[in-house]
Design a protein around this motif. Structure first.
Motif, PDB file in Angstrom:
ATOM      1  N   ARG A1056       0.829  -1.211   0.000  1.00  0.00           N
ATOM      2  CA  ARG A1056       0.000   0.000   0.000  1.00  0.00           C
ATOM      3  C   ARG A1056       0.859   1.255   0.000  1.00  0.00           C
ATOM      4  O   ARG A1056       0.610   2.214  -0.729  1.00  0.00           O
ATOM      5  CB  ARG A1056      -0.928  -0.026   1.208  1.00  0.00           C
ATOM      6  N   ALA A1059       2.375   1.617  -3.353  1.00  0.00           N
ATOM      7  CA  ALA A1059       1.355   2.095  -4.305  1.00  0.00           C
ATOM      8  C   ALA A1059       1.071   3.572  -4.106  1.00  0.00           C
ATOM      9  O   ALA A1059       0.957   4.337  -5.076  1.00  0.00           O
ATOM     10  CB  ALA A1059       0.079   1.265  -4.154  1.00  0.00           C
ATOM     11  N   GLU A1060       0.965   3.973  -2.820  1.00  0.00           N
ATOM     12  CA  GLU A1060       0.708   5.388  -2.557  1.00  0.00           C
ATOM     13  C   GLU A1060       1.878   6.255  -3.022  1.00  0.00           C
ATOM     14  O   GLU A1060       1.686   7.319  -3.616  1.00  0.00           O
ATOM     15  CB  GLU A1060       0.446   5.599  -1.064  1.00  0.00           C
ATOM     16  N   GLU A1061       3.094   5.783  -2.733  1.00  0.00           N
ATOM     17  CA  GLU A1061       4.254   6.551  -3.181  1.00  0.00           C
ATOM     18  C   GLU A1061       4.305   6.629  -4.702  1.00  0.00           C
ATOM     19  O   GLU A1061       4.589   7.685  -5.272  1.00  0.00           O
ATOM     20  CB  GLU A1061       5.534   5.910  -2.649  1.00  0.00           C
ATOM     21  N   THR A1062       4.006   5.508  -5.344  1.00  0.00           N
ATOM     22  CA  THR A1062       3.995   5.512  -6.808  1.00  0.00           C
ATOM     23  C   THR A1062       2.943   6.455  -7.348  1.00  0.00           C
ATOM     24  O   THR A1062       3.189   7.236  -8.270  1.00  0.00           O
ATOM     25  CB  THR A1062       3.739   4.081  -7.321  1.00  0.00           C
ATOM     26  N   GLN A1063       1.752   6.388  -6.732  1.00  0.00           N
ATOM     27  CA  GLN A1063       0.682   7.286  -7.169  1.00  0.00           C
ATOM     28  C   GLN A1063       1.043   8.746  -6.932  1.00  0.00           C
ATOM     29  O   GLN A1063       0.797   9.605  -7.778  1.00  0.00           O
ATOM     30  CB  GLN A1063      -0.614   6.931  -6.436  1.00  0.00           C
ATOM     31  N   GLN A1064       1.665   9.009  -5.763  1.00  0.00           N
ATOM     32  CA  GLN A1064       2.070  10.388  -5.474  1.00  0.00           C
ATOM     33  C   GLN A1064       3.132  10.858  -6.452  1.00  0.00           C
ATOM     34  O   GLN A1064       3.124  12.009  -6.918  1.00  0.00           O
ATOM     35  CB  GLN A1064       2.586  10.469  -4.028  1.00  0.00           C
ATOM     36  N   GLU A1066       3.525   9.743  -9.498  1.00  0.00           N
ATOM     37  CA  GLU A1066       2.868   9.980 -10.780  1.00  0.00           C
ATOM     38  C   GLU A1066       2.101  11.300 -10.768  1.00  0.00           C
ATOM     39  O   GLU A1066       2.125  12.055 -11.742  1.00  0.00           O
ATOM     40  CB  GLU A1066       1.928   8.816 -11.107  1.00  0.00           C
ATOM     41  N   THR A1067       1.428  11.575  -9.641  1.00  0.00           N
ATOM     42  CA  THR A1067       0.693  12.845  -9.545  1.00  0.00           C
ATOM     43  C   THR A1067       1.640  14.030  -9.624  1.00  0.00           C
ATOM     44  O   THR A1067       1.394  14.998 -10.356  1.00  0.00           O
ATOM     45  CB  THR A1067      -0.089  12.882  -8.222  1.00  0.00           C
ATOM     46  N   ASN A1070       2.855  14.396 -13.121  1.00  0.00           N
ATOM     47  CA  ASN A1070       1.856  15.015 -13.989  1.00  0.00           C
ATOM     48  C   ASN A1070       1.725  16.507 -13.723  1.00  0.00           C
ATOM     49  O   ASN A1070       1.559  17.309 -14.650  1.00  0.00           O
ATOM     50  CB  ASN A1070       0.495  14.329 -13.797  1.00  0.00           C
ATOM     51  N   PHE A1178      10.415   8.208 -10.536  1.00  0.00           N
ATOM     52  CA  PHE A1178       9.519   7.229 -11.160  1.00  0.00           C
ATOM     53  C   PHE A1178      10.291   5.993 -11.613  1.00  0.00           C
ATOM     54  O   PHE A1178       9.832   4.858 -11.447  1.00  0.00           O
ATOM     55  CB  PHE A1178       8.808   7.892 -12.333  1.00  0.00           C
TER      56      PHE A1178
END
Length: 1822
Positions: A1056, A1059-1064, A1066-1067, A1070, A1178
């Motif tokens: 988790r 995943a959160e770090e990856t999502q952050q 990516e955010t 972006n 990333f």
């Protein structure tokens, strides 16, 4: 239509009320003509008898249907009257929180006293370009209408904002100017729009003050002209001011303040730059403390002063002038504190050394003595002499205040003049829009000269307003060809004449001012004598002779004459002015110079004259006195007002009427009395009255047909809708005067729409009743049939039950009879049997007694014999048994002693901890031993029991034998008698034996009890041990489970977190991309603006000075990087010439642009660095995923090794089979068993075929053509064996001798060798893999050691350095791993491609060999002689290198033909996609091959500039932009693919790798081209948006995709331009066709699929955002039926995505807010459960959007219900914890950050052919 038809029972009316002005009531009885009263019931249930006026018989106003309540336009109401207007405004303001409402051409704005989020840039964008009736009412809609009419009609516009103090006039005017500044922009770099907006804080500071009604009340009127050029961009502005309230400088009422600027200065007095002003708190100065309210809640005066100073700076007022202004303002405050004392009754004096007067003199630069003298004296002049007169204290104080007011007025005018100078421009003004912010009609308890002028101005404006409304009505009627009849409307010309005509009030006031001894009383008497009897609008109060009353258009106003003359004269002591003019303070001197010019009414100079000031001071030069010098304030105001009216009459006016809802500044609180008063005063009700006098309700034929289709029959519907409407209306309304038919509309009288709505509602209600009747009939019949069926069923079961009961009764009766019969029989039989038994018993007893007697005698004899016989034997056995028992007992005692000792030891061990450990280890063995002991004891017990049974058996046998002896002993009875004595002794012995026997039995019992106890103890101990073992196992299981759960939780937590770090990441990536791309777009915009400036300069230069100019050498060297052809050189030369020309003109502008470009470049570089950092993060996250993949890969390798072992075992099996075949052949060779048909031969063939098949399968799995030699051998052997097998099968009869069998054996031998070779190859590969794994293991160990060393080093560092070092090391490690993995993958890919290619070659050769052998196969002998591999000799073609050669001078031609003049349509259809990109790259490759740095640079620069040029020229063409986006991306991919970087080469073929660039690293140019691609993408989005946006609202909202669902409500004067979609308007199909066209165009151009997905996602975002924004701003679209339409349209869009295979591109998710808004329109909105469902459903909508939709929800039919206020508050309460943006609308200009994933091309460069249509014959393939 008679009144009785409308005033029926249940009709609702409005009746007057004292508190609420109008109150709603409902008729409880039909009204009949002649009734004197109406029977009403109020809303609270109270019955009321409403008396009608006996004279007029006027009925009360009818109330509009509920469906019309809350309309955007008041003219849409069927009944147009005061209560309807008031109620509609109240409902919109209180319930829907809507502050804007149209009333015909007027926008009514109610002050909410609360900040609303409806003025942001997103709202401005939403209203930009929209027609005024298409959106909900808003000040932006009025501004957009003015802007659009200015551009369309080429006519100047005016926006007139009026209202009383506190109604929000200034704010409305400010928002209108902000709208113009936002949508138009400026024509230069001077940021005129910012300056226009910056004038607001300045004017508010010096002209606004706190009053009892408003915290920021404008105390002056202003008219701002915003100038536009021919392209309708702001170029400047001009401001005129009217009637500044100068008296506020010296006096303020309670709870009021002076002008804001004074308090701002006092609050900032602590600043260093203000120390010399000698200021302190506002409570220390007379001019700022009179109102006793120096502070406004929520306002920081210090910050406000900073804003004011920034605005001064922006408008060009430098710091010295600002400090000069502040000095003057501070001097005014000090002057107010100068204390004047009485010297006597006729004179006054200022005490010496007055500190405030000293401060005043120091600040303004005058002498203390002069100012002190002329404050208490004045100079009088006569024809012959001049003398000085003293002033009493009161007059001196008034003169001091007059001087303060005069100074402030001069300062105000000076500021306005300089603001106008800052806003003026040299560009010629093409048109303008004026914004008039002027005071509304005012009436107070005491009304003076100021109120008189204000109301006079409002009379003039009201007259202009009435005439404009009348004119618009007339134009509408003439346009529709409706017979025009004059409408009587109120004309206030008599009131205006009373004020301004000859001998009017102003004339008499000026005449009285010229009189030497004129007074207010004498002026009042002149008014009475002149107008009291001649004018009905003029009245005299009963109780006063110093006041007069004027009947204005809004109300009667009583004016007090006191002070009129003084205010009209506006005199100031001339000597005081002379003292100030002699000041050393330059700014103060500038304020009082050029008074003649300043007081000129012509107003030629911006910001001066009658436009800006009302007070006039006589000129100091007596010789130049003129009539203008003596003009009064009233005369000046009349002249300036006339100029204003001339300006307004020359423009198209737009009206905004501001309403103050309450006097207490409460948010969203509505006071009906105050609202009605203002509505009457501002002319809104007059507009309603004019509209209601004619045909106020107007419908288009299409709208009428759609709305009232339910009133038509099928036969009434004709193809011509106009004729259909005419026929139907003639049937529905008999009186033809109630309507008129125009060209495009139907005009209705007031009330007719309500009548039609009533008919429609009655028709729908009747239809509903019929539907309900039918449904209820169906339900009742169904219920009846169900009951009937149930009744029949009940009857059937009841009758069956009764029949069963009867049968049961009959059976019971018969059974009772039988029972009675058998019972009687039983009784008799029992009695008989008793008697019989008694007789038999007596006989039996008697016989038994006799037998017993006989038996007893015999028994005694037999026992005596037996006892004698057994006595001796028994004695012997007893001795033996005693010995045996003693032995057994001794053994038992010994064993018991040992067992007890063992038990004691076990108990001691059981108590120790070590015992438990041993017990756990050897528990099973001990249990088995104990079990074995128990079994042995059981066996012993069983043997003892068997012995006892044997003894008992022996005893019974002996007993039987003794009984037999009894009979024998009877004969020797006598002998027994002789031995009687011996019997006695035997009896004694017998007793002893019995006792011994009992003792033995007792001992046996004791032993058995001890054994049982021992067994129980053992079982108990075993059970305890088992329990302990089970507990330990349970604890172990619990611990294992806990460990597993913790490990699982940790795994999930880590996953988790990852995943959160990856999502952050990516955010963040972006966001950085979005910021970077926004900066690129801003940079592009600045470049375009810079190019435009250069073009304009070049154009002006060419016009003024044609010819060639020499350029600067430094410029040529710098510019050479960007342009290298004659065309660009010429344009650059022209631009340089323009720069040389304009360098002296606007050097600051050029420097500013250069500085801005430099800053943008730096920011671009920093953002690029941040983007690289984000990409590294990333990549780091991706490396972690690769490590996990590596672990999974290791598991796969293990699986492959197992599979390899399995294959080796299969190979061994095959070897074994071959060995058996050899033995069979060798054994049978001599006997000839191998002949055809023999069993050995068949076995040979079967096994050979099976071996060949198995060999083929294993070769496919294991041998993937490892090497070329082995592959050739394999193919050859396979071919030979297959050939031999086929020969064997086909020619079995030819194998006749052992030689052929031997040949077969040799073939098998070769096959075996091949298999052994393959096995060895596998073994070698396996060994190699093992070595590789060992090497990896060694590397892992080394890495581990290195990690430990680093860890030890890091532990010695501080925490911050430790974290940084750890992160750096982790980044390095992950980067190395990532590179290693990428290298391995690249090697594997190369190997796979190579092997696949070889596989194809060999399979082709094998096919050719097979075909050759098939054709030439005649016999086995021939097959041996012929060659197996036929040799093909293909023709060798020229080997091209994939390069194009061109000459340096052909570069311009290349760019021109390939980029500038290329037509995308022809290229996309006829040529391969991306051909221009391939050609350019091939030319670049040749320049790289030649190692020509200059050629590479010029080619790339020319290409980039040419693409920019073609996009600038044809940037609005979607095909062009899409074509060059695809080619730019392809060119970028080619630069990456052939760059030589390992990352991009892994998908290349060997030939493509040979084509890589060899001399230059073009990474920087790749970044430039990537930026260019981003710019092209953004241009594509803008082009696409410009095409789609006009279609979205019509297609998604207005068009009825599902026909007949939506209904049309009545609309007002401002018709929706497309509320009913016309036949030619855009539909959903139009949008889908356009989307398909976009998609097909991009596919034809070869755009990358990932880019297409991003474009489609952006398209759908635009569609969803525009649709949702319009939904949120259009009340008529928020209905249940419209929600259904939207959901259907969204489903069609999703179907389009599904057809195109784009469901995974994220486009559907962008429509989620729109989908949820449509669902929100359709769900129930009543209960708390509904609120909870809405909150959980609308996750993509913000709270503001949800509340807005609920507020706007409007029922289309009477059967729908509005959303209650309580429900909306419930929603707000549930959503208040959400953390979200407060923005209402979605950002339609938002562009998702675009990425260009690397997409290598499989096209070989050497195969590309250049078509002749491109005219590139000068290129040569190399």
């Amino acid at each position: 239509m008679a009144a009785s038809e409308l005033y029926t029972k249940c009709a609702r009316v409005w009746i007057p009320d004292v508190e609420e002005v109008w109150k709603s009531a409902e008729l409880t009885k039909d009204y009949k003509n002649g009734d004197a009263s109406l029977q009403l019931m109020l809303e609270d249930g109270t019955n009321l008898d409403h008396k009608l006026d006996p004279k007029t018989k006027n009925l009360p106003y009818l109330r509009n249907p509920d469906i019309l309540v809350g309309e955007n336009d008041l003219t849409a109401l069927s009944y147009l009257h005061e209560p309807a207007v008031l109620h509609n405004l109240k409902v919109r303001f209180i319930d829907s929180k809507l502050i804007y409402t149209y009333c015909g051409i007027v926008l009514v704005a109610i002050n909410p006293y609360e900040t609303l989020p409806i003025y942001g840039t997103d709202i401005i964008r939403a209203y930009s370009g929209q027609n005024m009736g298409d959106m909900d009412p808003h000040i932006f809609a009025v501004a957009e209408e003015a802007y659009k009419q200015m551009a369309r009609d080429e006519r100047n516009q005016s926006i007139i904002v009026s209202g009383e103090s506190g109604a929000g006039k200034t704010v409305s005017a400010k928002y209108a100017m902000r709208y113009f500044a936002t949508v138009s922009g400026s024509a230069s770099e001077a940021n005129v729009e910012e300056k226009v907006l910056a004038s607001n804080p300045i004017m508010e500071a010096i002209g606004n003050a706190k009053t009892t009604r408003n915290d920021n009340s404008s105390r002056f009127g202003k008219y701002i002209e915003i100038g536009f050029d021919t392209r309708y961009r702001i170029i400047g502005a001009n401001m005129r001011t009217y009637l500044l309230e100068k008296s506020r400088v010296v006096f303020q009422a309670d709870e009021e303040r002076n002008y804001h600027i004074f308090y701002q200065l006092c609050a900032s007095s602590h600043l260093p730059e203000f120390k010399n002003l000698k200021l302190s708190s506002a409570n220390d100065f007379l001019y700022t403390r009179q109102g006793r309210s120096p502070v406004i809640d929520g306002v920081d005066d210090t910050k406000e002063l900073c804003t004011t100073r920034n605005a001064f700076t922006l408008l060009g007022i430098n710091e010295s002038n600002q400090m000069g202004l502040f000095q003057v303002l501070a001097a005014i405050l000090h002057l107010g504190n100068v204390e004047i004392k009485d010297r006597d009754s006729d004179s006054s004096v200022i005490p010496p050394n007055n500190r405030h007067l000293t401060a005043f003199c120091e600040l303004v630069g005058v002498t203390y003595q002069d100012m002190a003298q002329w404050l208490c004296h004045r100079k009088l002049k006569t024809a012959t002499e001049t003398y000085i007169k003293t002033l009493p204290r009161l007059q001196a104080t008034n003169a001091r205040d007059a001087l303060s007011k005069h100074i402030y007025a001069k300062l105000f005018n000076w500021i306005v003049e300089h603001v106008n100078k800052a806003l003026i421009t040299n560009v010629k003004q093409h048109s303008f829009i004026g914004v008039l912010d002027i005071y509304g009609f005012e009436t107070f308890e005491i009304n003076s000269f100021e109120q008189f002028c204000i109301n006079y101005a409002n009379e003039k404006l009201q007259q202009q307003f009435n005439m404009h409304v009348f004119k618009l009505e007339q134009e509408e009627y003439m346009k529709e060809q409706i017979p025009w009849t004059l409408i009587d409307f109120y004309d206030n010309q008599p009131c205006i004449n009373l004020i301004e005509a000859k001998m009017g009030i102003l004339d008499l006031l000026d005449e009285e001012c010229r009189m030497p001894k004129g007074s207010d009383d004498s002026w009042a008497q002149k008014l009475y004598n002149t107008h009291l009897k001649t004018c009905s609008l003029f009245e005299k109060p009963r109780m006063s002779n110093r006041a007069f009353i004027i009947q204005h258009f809004a109300d009667k106003v009583e004016y007090q004459c006191e002070g009129f003359l003084e205010k009209n004269k506006d005199t100031v002591n001339e000597e005081q002015i002379n003292v100030l003019k002699a000041s050393k303070f330059d700014l103060l001197v500038a304020l009082f110079q050029d008074e003649e010019k300043a007081t000129s009414p012509t107003g030629q100079v911006p910001g001066t004259g009658g436009r800006t000031r009302l007070s006039i001071k006589p000129d100091k030069n007596r010789d130049k006195s003129s009539k203008e010098h003596k003009k009064t304030v009233g005369c000046q105001f009349r002249n300036s007002l006339q100029m204003l009216m001339d300006t307004l009459n020359a423009t198209t006016p737009h009206y905004v009427r501001c309403i103050k809802p309450n006097d207490f500044k409460l948010a969203f609180s509505f006071d009906p009395k105050r609202a009605v008063q203002q509505l009457r005063a501002c002319g809104v009700l007059e507009t309603i009255r004019i509209s209601a006098a004619g045909f106020p309700s107007r419908w288009t034929y299409q709208e009428f047909f759609s709305r009232y289709r339910v009133l038509m029959k099928q036969k009434d519907v004709l193809p011509d809708k106009k004729l259909t409407c005419r026929n139907v209306l003639e049937k529905l309304v008999q009186d033809q005067d109630k309507y008129q038919f125009g060209k495009t509309k139907i005009f209705f009288r007031a009330g007719q729409v309500a009548y039609l709505e009533k008919l429609r509602a009655d028709k729908l209600r009747a239809a509903c009743i019929r539907i309900q009747k039918t449904i209820r009939c169906w339900l009742a019949r169904k219920k009846y049939l169900r009951k009937r069926s149930a009744a029949i069923t009940i009857q059937r079961f009841t009758r069956g039950y009764q029949a069963r009961c009867l049968a049961k009764f009959m059976r019971r009766t018969q059974a009772a009879t039988i029972i009675q019969k058998y019972q009687r029989m039983y009784v008799e039989k029992k009695r008989y049997r008793q008697k019989q038994a008694a007789a038999l018993a007596m006989q039996t007893i008697l016989r038994a007694y006799m037998a017993r007697q006989k038996y007893q005698g015999l028994l005694r004899e037999a026992k005596a014999v037996i006892i004698q016989k057994r006595a001796r034997g028994w004695l012997a056995r007893c001795w033996y048994k005693r010995c045996l028992r003693s032995i057994v007992y001794l053994q038992c005692c010994i064993r018991r002693m040992r067992a007890r000792r063992e038990l004691k030891k076990l108990k001691i061990e059981a108590r120790s901890v070590e015992h438990f450990k041993k017990l756990n280890k050897g528990m099973e063995n001990k249990i088995m031993q104990l079990q074995r002991k128990i079994d042995e004891q059981n066996k012993e017990n069983r043997s003892i029991s068997e012995k006892l049974v044997g003894l008992e058996t022996t005893y019974s046998t002996e007993s039987e034998r003794l009984r037999s002896e009894v009979n024998r002993l009877r004969g020797v009875e006598e002998d027994a008698k002789n031995k009687g004595s011996r019997v006695n002794s035997l009896l004694d012995e017998l007793e002893k034996l019995k006792k011994e026997l009992s003792a033995t039995q007792q001992e046996k019992k004791t032993i058995e009890d001890w054994a049982q106890t021992y067994r129980d103890e053992m079982e108990k101990m075993v059970s305890e041990l088992k329990d302990q073992n089970g507990t330990l196992k349970k604890d172990k299981d619990d611990l294992n489970r806990l460990i597993q759960e913790q490990s699982q939780q940790m795994t999930e937590k880590m996953a988790r977190v990852i995943a959160e770090e990856t999502q952050q990441l990516e955010t963040d990536l972006n966001e950085e991309r979005s910021r970077y791309q926004n900066l690129l777009s801003e940079h592009l915009r600045l470049e375009e603006k810079y190019d435009d400036l250069k073009e304009e300069m070049a154009l002006s230069t060419n016009i003024s000075k044609p010819g060639h100019r020499r350029t600067d050498s430094t410029h040529s060297s710098n510019e050479s990087e960007y342009t290298f052809n004659s065309e660009f050189a010429e344009s650059e030369e022209g631009s340089r010439a323009a720069e040389d020309l304009t360098r002296g003109i606007d050097t600051s502008l050029t420097l500013k642009l250069q500085k801005r470009l430099t800053e943008l470049e730096q920011e671009k570089q920093s953002l690029r660095n941040e983007l690289e950092n984000k990409e590294e993060q990333f990549q780091r996250a991706r490396a972690r995923d690769d490590a996990e993949f590596k672990k999974a890969r290791g598991a796969e390798l293990e699986y492959e090794s197992l599979k390899r072992q399995e294959l080796e075992s299969e190979n061994k099996k095959l070897k074994h089979d071959l060995a058996e075949m050899r033995q069979s052949l060798l054994g049978n060779a001599a006997t000839g068993a191998g002949a055809p048909g023999s069993p050995a031969y068949k076995v040979l063939l079967d096994q050979l075929n099976a071996s060949c098949e198995e060999l083929e399968v294993r070769k496919e799995e294991v041998l993937i053509l490892r090497s070329q030699l082995v592959s050739q051998k394999e193919a050859m052997q396979h071919k030979e064996t297959m050939t031999e097998a086929s020969v064997y099968v086909e020619d079995v009869s030819k194998l006749k001798d052992a030689d052929e069998i031997k040949q077969a054996y040799i073939g098998l031998k070769d096959t075996n060798r091949l298999l052994e070779h393959q096995l060895q190859t596998q073994r070698r590969s396996y060994d190699n893999e093992v070595e590789a794994l060992r090497g990896e293991l060694q590397n892992v160990k080394e890495e581990n050691n290195r990690q430990q060393q680093l860890l030890a080093q890091n532990l010695q560092l501080p925490p911050e350095a430790r974290i940084e070092a750890s992160l750096q090391h982790e980044i390095t490690r992950l980067t190395n791993e990532n590179l290693d993995l990428m290298e391995q993958l690249e090697k594997q890919d190369r190997t796979i491609r190579k092997l696949k290619k070889q596989l194809k070659v060999y399979s082709k050769r094998i096919g050719e060999m097979g075909a050759g052998q098939t054709e030439g196969q005649t016999s086995p002998g021939q097959m041996v002689d012929e060659p197996i591999h036929p040799v093909n000799i293909p023709r060798r073609e020229k080997d091209f290198q994939g390069m194009l050669e061109y000459k340096k001078e052909d570069e311009l031609k290349l760019v021109k033909n390939l980029i500038l003049e290329l037509k995308p349509r022809g290229v996309a259809v006829n040529l391969i996609p991306g051909l221009p990109a391939y050609i350019l790259f091939m030319c670049l490759r040749h320049a790289d091959y030649l190692n020509d740095d200059q050629k590479v640079r010029t080619l790339l620069t020319s290409t980039i500039n040419s693409i920019k040029k073609i996009l600038k020229k044809r940037g609005d063409d979607f095909e062009t932009v899409s074509f060059w986006l695809a080619n730019t991306c392809r060119f970028l991919h080619c630069l990456k693919q052939y760059s030589g970087d390992e990352v991009f080469m892994k998908h290349n073929s060997s030939r493509q790798n040979e084509h890589c660039l060899s001399n230059f690293d073009l990474a920087e140019y790749r970044q430039v081209i990537s930026d260019l691609a981003i710019q092209i993408y953004q241009q594509l989005v803008k082009c696409m948006e410009s095409i789609l946006q006009p279609m979205i609202v019509s297609g998604m909202l207005e068009h009825e995709t599902i026909q007949g669902v939506s209904g049309v409500k009545p609309t007002g004067l401002r018709k929706r331009t497309s509320s009913i979609a016309d036949e030619g308007s855009d539909t959903l199909d139009s949008i889908l066709r356009q989307l398909s066209a976009f998609h097909s165009t991009m596919c034809q151009h070869g755009t990358d699929p990932e880019i297409i997905k991003q474009v489609v996602k952006q398209q759908f975002y635009i569609i969803g955002a525009v649709t949702l924004n319009n939904l949120l701003l259009r009340k008529d679209m928020c209905s249940w039926s419209k929600g259904m339409q939207i959901r259907y349209n969204v489903s069609q869009l999703e179907e389009w995505l599904r057809d195109k295979g784009l469901m995974t591109c994220g486009a559907k998710e962008t429509l989620e807010p729109l989908i949820q808004a449509a669902q929100l329109l359709q769900v129930k909105k009543k209960t708390d459960e509904d609120a909870e469902a809405i909150c959980s459903m609308c996750q993509a909508l913000t709270t503001a959007q949800i509340v807005k939709v609920l507020n706007l929800y409007t029922p289309v039919n009477e059967f729908e219900e509005r959303v209650s206020v309580a429900f909306i508050r419930t929603i707000q309460t549930r959503l208040r914890d959400r953390c979200e943006s407060l923005q209402l609308l979605m950002d339609t200009k938002m562009i998702y950050p675009v990425t260009f994933p690397f997409s290598p091309s499989s096209l070989a460069l050497e195969t590309i052919q250049i078509p002749s249509s491109l005219n590139l014959s000068f290129l040569t393939r190399v």
